[in-house]
Design a protein around this motif. Structure first.
Motif, PDB file in Angstrom:
ATOM      1  N   GLY A 131       2.306   2.777   3.047  1.00  0.00           N
ATOM      2  CA  GLY A 131       1.736   4.053   3.458  1.00  0.00           C
ATOM      3  C   GLY A 131       0.773   4.593   2.416  1.00  0.00           C
ATOM      4  O   GLY A 131       0.945   4.361   1.213  1.00  0.00           O
ATOM      5  N   PRO A 132      -0.247   5.334   2.869  1.00  0.00           N
ATOM      6  CA  PRO A 132      -1.245   5.868   1.940  1.00  0.00           C
ATOM      7  C   PRO A 132      -0.841   7.223   1.346  1.00  0.00           C
ATOM      8  O   PRO A 132       0.144   7.830   1.755  1.00  0.00           O
ATOM      9  CB  PRO A 132      -2.480   6.029   2.844  1.00  0.00           C
ATOM     10  CG  PRO A 132      -1.905   6.334   4.192  1.00  0.00           C
ATOM     11  CD  PRO A 132      -0.611   5.562   4.271  1.00  0.00           C
ATOM     12  N   LYS A 133      -1.627   7.638   0.374  1.00  0.00           N
ATOM     13  CA  LYS A 133      -1.600   8.985  -0.211  1.00  0.00           C
ATOM     14  C   LYS A 133      -0.414   9.253  -1.126  1.00  0.00           C
ATOM     15  O   LYS A 133      -0.146  10.401  -1.471  1.00  0.00           O
ATOM     16  CB  LYS A 133      -1.673  10.059   0.893  1.00  0.00           C
ATOM     17  CG  LYS A 133      -2.941   9.959   1.748  1.00  0.00           C
ATOM     18  CD  LYS A 133      -3.039  11.088   2.747  1.00  0.00           C
ATOM     19  CE  LYS A 133      -4.320  10.978   3.572  1.00  0.00           C
ATOM     20  NZ  LYS A 133      -4.465  12.071   4.548  1.00  0.00           N
ATOM     21  N   MET A 171       7.874   2.698   6.328  1.00  0.00           N
ATOM     22  CA  MET A 171       6.458   2.914   6.552  1.00  0.00           C
ATOM     23  C   MET A 171       6.214   4.390   6.870  1.00  0.00           C
ATOM     24  O   MET A 171       6.862   4.957   7.749  1.00  0.00           O
ATOM     25  CB  MET A 171       5.928   2.058   7.710  1.00  0.00           C
ATOM     26  CG  MET A 171       4.410   2.199   7.917  1.00  0.00           C
ATOM     27  SD  MET A 171       3.801   1.366   9.410  1.00  0.00           S
ATOM     28  CE  MET A 171       4.218  -0.327   9.038  1.00  0.00           C
ATOM     29  N   GLY A 172       5.277   4.995   6.156  1.00  0.00           N
ATOM     30  CA  GLY A 172       4.934   6.386   6.424  1.00  0.00           C
ATOM     31  C   GLY A 172       3.962   6.920   5.399  1.00  0.00           C
ATOM     32  O   GLY A 172       4.012   6.547   4.219  1.00  0.00           O
ATOM     33  N   THR A 173       3.074   7.789   5.844  1.00  0.00           N
ATOM     34  CA  THR A 173       2.150   8.463   4.936  1.00  0.00           C
ATOM     35  C   THR A 173       2.933   9.408   4.024  1.00  0.00           C
ATOM     36  O   THR A 173       3.898  10.045   4.459  1.00  0.00           O
ATOM     37  CB  THR A 173       1.112   9.268   5.740  1.00  0.00           C
ATOM     38  OG1 THR A 173       0.405   8.366   6.590  1.00  0.00           O
ATOM     39  CG2 THR A 173       0.122   9.975   4.819  1.00  0.00           C
ATOM     40  N   TYR A 174       2.542   9.498   2.779  1.00  0.00           N
ATOM     41  CA  TYR A 174       3.222  10.398   1.845  1.00  0.00           C
ATOM     42  C   TYR A 174       3.166  11.835   2.337  1.00  0.00           C
ATOM     43  O   TYR A 174       2.130  12.310   2.812  1.00  0.00           O
ATOM     44  CB  TYR A 174       2.583  10.336   0.450  1.00  0.00           C
ATOM     45  CG  TYR A 174       3.100  11.417  -0.478  1.00  0.00           C
ATOM     46  CD1 TYR A 174       4.316  11.262  -1.142  1.00  0.00           C
ATOM     47  CD2 TYR A 174       2.394  12.608  -0.665  1.00  0.00           C
ATOM     48  CE1 TYR A 174       4.810  12.253  -1.981  1.00  0.00           C
ATOM     49  CE2 TYR A 174       2.880  13.604  -1.505  1.00  0.00           C
ATOM     50  CZ  TYR A 174       4.085  13.419  -2.160  1.00  0.00           C
ATOM     51  OH  TYR A 174       4.573  14.413  -2.977  1.00  0.00           O
ATOM     52  N   SER A 175       4.300  12.515   2.253  1.00  0.00           N
ATOM     53  CA  SER A 175       4.332  13.962   2.468  1.00  0.00           C
ATOM     54  C   SER A 175       5.395  14.536   1.539  1.00  0.00           C
ATOM     55  O   SER A 175       6.458  13.922   1.345  1.00  0.00           O
ATOM     56  CB  SER A 175       4.634  14.318   3.926  1.00  0.00           C
ATOM     57  OG  SER A 175       5.924  13.904   4.284  1.00  0.00           O
ATOM     58  N   VAL A 210      10.492  -2.579  -5.785  1.00  0.00           N
ATOM     59  CA  VAL A 210       9.937  -1.945  -4.591  1.00  0.00           C
ATOM     60  C   VAL A 210       8.444  -2.279  -4.511  1.00  0.00           C
ATOM     61  O   VAL A 210       7.639  -1.815  -5.318  1.00  0.00           O
ATOM     62  CB  VAL A 210      10.123  -0.418  -4.596  1.00  0.00           C
ATOM     63  CG1 VAL A 210       9.475   0.198  -3.345  1.00  0.00           C
ATOM     64  CG2 VAL A 210      11.608  -0.063  -4.646  1.00  0.00           C
ATOM     65  N   GLU A 211       8.089  -3.113  -3.562  1.00  0.00           N
ATOM     66  CA  GLU A 211       6.685  -3.436  -3.340  1.00  0.00           C
ATOM     67  C   GLU A 211       6.013  -2.279  -2.605  1.00  0.00           C
ATOM     68  O   GLU A 211       6.612  -1.676  -1.705  1.00  0.00           O
ATOM     69  CB  GLU A 211       6.574  -4.718  -2.512  1.00  0.00           C
ATOM     70  CG  GLU A 211       5.141  -5.179  -2.265  1.00  0.00           C
ATOM     71  CD  GLU A 211       5.087  -6.470  -1.461  1.00  0.00           C
ATOM     72  OE1 GLU A 211       3.988  -6.810  -0.968  1.00  0.00           O
ATOM     73  OE2 GLU A 211       6.134  -7.130  -1.323  1.00  0.00           O
ATOM     74  N   THR A 212       4.784  -1.958  -2.971  1.00  0.00           N
ATOM     75  CA  THR A 212       4.050  -0.888  -2.290  1.00  0.00           C
ATOM     76  C   THR A 212       2.788  -1.454  -1.640  1.00  0.00           C
ATOM     77  O   THR A 212       2.111  -2.305  -2.211  1.00  0.00           O
ATOM     78  CB  THR A 212       3.661   0.242  -3.261  1.00  0.00           C
ATOM     79  OG1 THR A 212       2.882  -0.290  -4.333  1.00  0.00           O
ATOM     80  CG2 THR A 212       4.902   0.918  -3.823  1.00  0.00           C
ATOM     81  N   ILE A 213       2.516  -0.975  -0.435  1.00  0.00           N
ATOM     82  CA  ILE A 213       1.334  -1.378   0.331  1.00  0.00           C
ATOM     83  C   ILE A 213       0.635  -0.103   0.768  1.00  0.00           C
ATOM     84  O   ILE A 213       1.231   0.727   1.453  1.00  0.00           O
ATOM     85  CB  ILE A 213       1.728  -2.216   1.568  1.00  0.00           C
ATOM     86  CG1 ILE A 213       2.568  -3.435   1.144  1.00  0.00           C
ATOM     87  CG2 ILE A 213       0.496  -2.651   2.345  1.00  0.00           C
ATOM     88  CD1 ILE A 213       3.203  -4.175   2.313  1.00  0.00           C
ATOM     89  N   GLU A 214      -0.622   0.059   0.383  1.00  0.00           N
ATOM     90  CA  GLU A 214      -1.307   1.327   0.668  1.00  0.00           C
ATOM     91  C   GLU A 214      -1.517   1.539   2.158  1.00  0.00           C
ATOM     92  O   GLU A 214      -1.304   2.635   2.673  1.00  0.00           O
ATOM     93  CB  GLU A 214      -2.657   1.397  -0.051  1.00  0.00           C
ATOM     94  CG  GLU A 214      -3.359   2.731   0.175  1.00  0.00           C
ATOM     95  CD  GLU A 214      -4.719   2.805  -0.507  1.00  0.00           C
ATOM     96  OE1 GLU A 214      -5.271   3.905  -0.565  1.00  0.00           O
ATOM     97  OE2 GLU A 214      -5.218   1.761  -0.965  1.00  0.00           O
ATOM     98  N   HIS A 215      -1.946   0.511   2.849  1.00  0.00           N
ATOM     99  CA  HIS A 215      -2.188   0.660   4.288  1.00  0.00           C
ATOM    100  C   HIS A 215      -1.955  -0.661   4.995  1.00  0.00           C
ATOM    101  O   HIS A 215      -2.396  -1.709   4.531  1.00  0.00           O
ATOM    102  CB  HIS A 215      -3.621   1.126   4.555  1.00  0.00           C
ATOM    103  CG  HIS A 215      -3.972   1.147   6.023  1.00  0.00           C
ATOM    104  ND1 HIS A 215      -3.427   2.059   6.900  1.00  0.00           N
ATOM    105  CD2 HIS A 215      -4.787   0.359   6.773  1.00  0.00           C
ATOM    106  CE1 HIS A 215      -3.902   1.843   8.122  1.00  0.00           C
ATOM    107  NE2 HIS A 215      -4.725   0.818   8.073  1.00  0.00           N
TER     108      HIS A 215
END
Length: 354
Positions: free
Chosen positions: A218-220, A187-191, A231-236
């Protein structure tokens, strides 16, 4: 005490870790009998994504400009026992100057981004804190400990630099008996600086183990980031779903911003949250990490894809469970929000008494 906190956001956890940090700290302060007024600028992005618009554990004030902050909340700031200005606050330099002129109690700066702040100060590109403000804050509360505290006092002339690490609300983060849907999650915002280690420590292992399921929340994340099919992705994920998220993984991955790695002694709130859930944590390495968790007993450390594949494929389930339990014990002993709130009160009382 009467406490006023001017922070980035407590109402929206979208794209920032400040909100969960403030929520756990403020809730704990209130439970200790203190009254807290939290003030935040009405940032459009957060206003459109508020997952806690009406916190029950504090008074909330949302302001539209520095002028409205002054007109609506001057008496609160003036009469508070403690006023805290946080990092990344809109017009933070102006706000800090105003608080320092007006407040009659203790005035503190809470830096949830200490290594980033110092890098910006050195480059002259910090819009929420100036070198001239630091000596005038009675207390510099830092998300990072270790040598950076000496730098704050010796180079930047803070009269009191103290660690105030992130913490965990143990009413929200605890073990659950759930199906382990994912072998590992993150879990983490994109950087941009965290993407190469994410590629190395999650995406490549997922490609190597196509029959296993992974998750990234994580968003962005830009569209050019190519996640494998498993790999499942969850925006928020709102904070009330974090506990279920961590408990649904066999392992969770902790990745650290490059500035935090360079500074050391900078644990993330996600690291503490996952550990509080008893989920075994696999982490990148940085100086001071072993002062929070004992490697191989409370946390697993990796540097490359081969390291993490060994843990994912070969570590006995009972050993992984034991590591998760040990990490939770460490959280309960040293890193709950109640402990952190008590540390803040102690720092404040020392200044008042002095």
């Amino acid at each position: 005490m009467k406490i006023v906190i001017i922070g980035l956001s407590i109402t929206s956890s979208w794209g920032n870790g400040h909100a969960t940090t403030y929520r756990s700290l403020v809730k704990a302060l209130t439970s200790l009998g203190h009254s807290v007024l939290f003030l935040e600028f009405n940032t459009p992005f957060y206003a459109a994504n508020r997952d806690l618009p009406h916190p029950s554990f504090c008074e909330l004030g949302v302001y539209d400009s520095f002028k409205s902050l002054q007109s609506d909340f001057s008496s609160n700031v003036q009469n508070a026992d403690l006023v805290i200005v946080g990092s990344y606050v809109h017009d933070g330099i102006q706000v800090g100057e105003w608080v320092q002129r007006l407040a009659q109690g203790v005035v503190a700066f809470y830096d949830i981004d200490t290594p980033v702040t110092l890098a910006r100060l050195k480059s002259g590109n910090c819009d929420y804190l100036s070198p001239a403000l630091i000596p005038k804050y009675d207390l510099y509360l830092s998300f990072s400990g270790g040598p950076i505290l000496d730098e704050l006092e010796d180079k930047w002339k803070s009269p009191n630099a103290k660690p105030l690490y992130c913490s965990v609300d143990i009413d929200m983060y605890y073990p659950l008996s759930l199906e382990k849907k994912w072998l590992m999650g993150y879990m983490g915002t994109y950087s941009p600086d965290r993407q190469p280690p994410l590629d190395k420590l999650l995406i490549k292992p997922a490609e190597t183990l196509p029959a296993s399921k992974f998750v990234v929340a994580g968003p962005k994340f830009p569209s050019e980031v190519d996640f494998p099919a498993n790999v499942e992705t969850i925006e928020h994920l709102p904070p009330h779903r974090h506990c279920e998220f961590y408990n649904s993984q066999r392992f969770t991955l902790n990745l650290t911003r490059s500035d935090m790695i360079a500074a050391g002694y900078s644990p993330s709130v996600r690291l503490f949250e996952a550990a509080a859930c008893g989920t075994p944590v696999i982490s990148d390495t940085w100086n001071g990490l072993d002062s929070f968790f004992t490697p191989n007993q409370e946390i697993l450390l990796v540097e490359d894809t081969e390291d993490i594949l060994v843990y994912l494929q070969d570590l006995l389930p009972e050993e992984a469970v034991k590591i998760g339990k040990n990490a939770r014990k460490k959280i309960l002993k040293h890193h709950t929000s109640q402990i952190r709130a008590s540390e803040l009160v102690l720092y404040t009382k020392e200044i008042i008494n002095r």
